[in-house]
Design a protein around this motif. Structure first.
Motif, PDB file in Angstrom:
ATOM      1  N   ARG A  47      -1.636  -7.044  -6.244  1.00  0.00           N
ATOM      2  CA  ARG A  47      -0.806  -5.994  -6.842  1.00  0.00           C
ATOM      3  C   ARG A  47       0.550  -6.513  -7.294  1.00  0.00           C
ATOM      4  NH1 ARG A  47      -1.920  -0.376  -7.374  1.00  0.00           N
ATOM      5  NH2 ARG A  47      -4.036  -0.090  -6.650  1.00  0.00           N
ATOM      6  N   GLN A  48       0.998  -7.615  -6.714  1.00  0.00           N
ATOM      7  CA  GLN A  48       2.264  -8.224  -7.098  1.00  0.00           C
ATOM      8  C   GLN A  48       2.072  -9.319  -8.150  1.00  0.00           C
ATOM      9  OE1 GLN A  48       5.334  -7.343  -6.138  1.00  0.00           O
ATOM     10  NE2 GLN A  48       4.553  -5.718  -4.848  1.00  0.00           N
ATOM     11  N   SER A  49       0.840  -9.486  -8.639  1.00  0.00           N
ATOM     12  CA  SER A  49       0.487 -10.511  -9.630  1.00  0.00           C
ATOM     13  C   SER A  49       0.701 -11.922  -9.097  1.00  0.00           C
ATOM     14  CB  SER A  49       1.269 -10.310 -10.934  1.00  0.00           C
ATOM     15  OG  SER A  49       1.020  -9.025 -11.462  1.00  0.00           O
ATOM     16  N   VAL A  50       0.437 -12.114  -7.793  1.00  0.00           N
ATOM     17  CA  VAL A  50       0.528 -13.416  -7.142  1.00  0.00           C
ATOM     18  C   VAL A  50      -0.881 -13.793  -6.704  1.00  0.00           C
ATOM     19  CG1 VAL A  50       1.482 -14.681  -5.171  1.00  0.00           C
ATOM     20  CG2 VAL A  50       2.859 -12.946  -6.328  1.00  0.00           C
ATOM     21  N   GLU A  67      -6.446   0.486   1.421  1.00  0.00           N
ATOM     22  CA  GLU A  67      -6.634   1.931   1.613  1.00  0.00           C
ATOM     23  C   GLU A  67      -5.411   2.717   1.132  1.00  0.00           C
ATOM     24  OE1 GLU A  67      -6.294   4.667   5.474  1.00  0.00           O
ATOM     25  OE2 GLU A  67      -7.996   3.288   5.560  1.00  0.00           O
ATOM     26  N   THR A  68      -4.221   2.190   1.390  1.00  0.00           N
ATOM     27  CA  THR A  68      -2.999   2.877   0.962  1.00  0.00           C
ATOM     28  C   THR A  68      -2.916   2.942  -0.557  1.00  0.00           C
ATOM     29  OG1 THR A  68      -1.839   2.202   2.973  1.00  0.00           O
ATOM     30  CG2 THR A  68      -0.476   2.868   1.102  1.00  0.00           C
ATOM     31  N   PHE A  69      -3.185   1.829  -1.242  1.00  0.00           N
ATOM     32  CA  PHE A  69      -3.164   1.838  -2.709  1.00  0.00           C
ATOM     33  C   PHE A  69      -4.256   2.755  -3.274  1.00  0.00           C
ATOM     34  CE2 PHE A  69      -0.791  -2.330  -2.709  1.00  0.00           C
ATOM     35  CZ  PHE A  69       0.314  -1.853  -3.395  1.00  0.00           C
ATOM     36  N   GLU A  70      -5.444   2.728  -2.686  1.00  0.00           N
ATOM     37  CA  GLU A  70      -6.539   3.571  -3.181  1.00  0.00           C
ATOM     38  C   GLU A  70      -6.246   5.049  -2.967  1.00  0.00           C
ATOM     39  OE1 GLU A  70      -9.956   2.004  -1.136  1.00  0.00           O
ATOM     40  OE2 GLU A  70     -10.129   0.296  -2.509  1.00  0.00           O
ATOM     41  N   ARG A  71      -5.575   5.366  -1.888  1.00  0.00           N
ATOM     42  CA  ARG A  71      -5.279   6.761  -1.554  1.00  0.00           C
ATOM     43  C   ARG A  71      -4.233   7.362  -2.481  1.00  0.00           C
ATOM     44  NH1 ARG A  71      -2.875   8.795   4.296  1.00  0.00           N
ATOM     45  NH2 ARG A  71      -2.906  11.006   3.779  1.00  0.00           N
ATOM     46  N   ALA A  72      -3.287   6.555  -2.922  1.00  0.00           N
ATOM     47  CA  ALA A  72      -2.149   7.069  -3.693  1.00  0.00           C
ATOM     48  C   ALA A  72      -2.506   7.238  -5.164  1.00  0.00           C
ATOM     49  CB  ALA A  72      -0.956   6.129  -3.550  1.00  0.00           C
ATOM     50  N   GLY A  73      -2.465   8.473  -5.643  1.00  0.00           N
ATOM     51  CA  GLY A  73      -2.669   8.745  -7.057  1.00  0.00           C
ATOM     52  C   GLY A  73      -1.348   8.870  -7.790  1.00  0.00           C
ATOM     53  N   PRO A  90       6.997  -7.058 -10.696  1.00  0.00           N
ATOM     54  CA  PRO A  90       6.394  -7.712 -11.858  1.00  0.00           C
ATOM     55  C   PRO A  90       5.946  -6.666 -12.874  1.00  0.00           C
ATOM     56  CG  PRO A  90       4.816  -7.595 -10.061  1.00  0.00           C
ATOM     57  CD  PRO A  90       6.119  -7.054  -9.526  1.00  0.00           C
ATOM     58  N   ASP A  91       5.520  -7.111 -14.024  1.00  0.00           N
ATOM     59  CA  ASP A  91       4.918  -6.213 -15.011  1.00  0.00           C
ATOM     60  C   ASP A  91       3.490  -6.691 -15.238  1.00  0.00           C
ATOM     61  OD1 ASP A  91       4.674  -4.113 -16.731  1.00  0.00           O
ATOM     62  OD2 ASP A  91       5.776  -5.027 -18.383  1.00  0.00           O
ATOM     63  N   PRO A  92       2.504  -5.951 -14.754  1.00  0.00           N
ATOM     64  CA  PRO A  92       2.590  -4.577 -14.291  1.00  0.00           C
ATOM     65  C   PRO A  92       3.134  -4.475 -12.869  1.00  0.00           C
ATOM     66  CG  PRO A  92       0.317  -5.310 -14.153  1.00  0.00           C
ATOM     67  CD  PRO A  92       1.098  -6.437 -14.775  1.00  0.00           C
ATOM     68  N   PRO A  93       3.864  -3.358 -12.591  1.00  0.00           N
ATOM     69  CA  PRO A  93       4.331  -3.111 -11.231  1.00  0.00           C
ATOM     70  C   PRO A  93       3.139  -2.836 -10.314  1.00  0.00           C
ATOM     71  CG  PRO A  93       5.355  -1.605 -12.805  1.00  0.00           C
ATOM     72  CD  PRO A  93       4.281  -2.335 -13.516  1.00  0.00           C
ATOM     73  N   PRO A  94       3.337  -2.882  -9.005  1.00  0.00           N
ATOM     74  CA  PRO A  94       2.208  -2.738  -8.086  1.00  0.00           C
ATOM     75  C   PRO A  94       1.612  -1.348  -8.003  1.00  0.00           C
ATOM     76  CG  PRO A  94       4.270  -2.892  -6.870  1.00  0.00           C
ATOM     77  CD  PRO A  94       4.588  -3.157  -8.310  1.00  0.00           C
TER      78      PRO A  94
END
Length: 171
Positions: A47-50, A67-73, A90-94
């Motif tokens: 998600r941080q493009s690393v 799970e946290t990223f998947e849960r957040a819409g 980064p672009d794109p942001p996480p």
């Protein structure tokens, strides 16, 4: 109405950042240590493009982050969190979802790659813009940002419905 949840990284004595937090000093003096565990997690690094990371997709820490990223819409954050991240994300942001920044300073929406648009909300709870924000996130869950003061106010006002603690591993 959607659920708003918070899942802050926090020390055992309740700190989410160090003193002197500001743009150029994200999370304040020593504050990055609170979140060191996430730096090697595969999902976070992606998600941080690393590239790389020690997460295998099945370990506990990677599962929590995924799970946290998947849960957040959608995401809700304060002006200070946005100001600290604006120079470092980064672009794109996480986020890869709409982000609503609570601020007193009007600003046009900031569209970034990956599906992230920062919307700046300057009105109070009963305003048409806030009603529009609520409508936009009704079909998903929204994650409240890390700011301890903002989360405290939101919990008192019953705006945060689910406050998670202790899902990751401790070093």
């Amino acid at each position: 109405m959607s659920t708003v949840f918070a899942s802050p990284g926090m020390t055992l004595d309740g700190f989410v950042a160090g003193p002197n937090a500001r743009p150029g000093n994200p999370l304040g003096d020593g504050g990055l240590r609170i979140h060191e565990w996430v730096e090697d997690v595969e999902t976070w690094r992606e998600r941080q493009s690393v590239t790389g990371g020690t997460g295998t997709g099945g370990d506990q820490d990677d599962g929590v982050v995924r799970e946290t990223f998947e849960r957040a819409g959608a995401y809700v954050m304060g002006r200070r969190m946005f100001a600290e991240g604006e120079v470092g994300w980064p672009d794109p942001p996480p986020f890869r979802a709409p982000v609503f920044v609570l601020t007193h300073t009007p600003r046009e929406p900031w569209v970034r790659q990956g599906g992230t648009t920062f919307h700046f909300v300057t009105e109070g709870p009963g305003s048409p813009k806030v009603t529009h924000v609520r409508y936009r996130i009704t079909s998903s869950e929204a994650r409240a940002g890390q700011g301890k003061a903002r989360q405290g106010k939101a919990r008192q006002g019953k705006a945060i419905h689910d406050h998670e603690h202790g899902k990751g591993t401790a070093a």
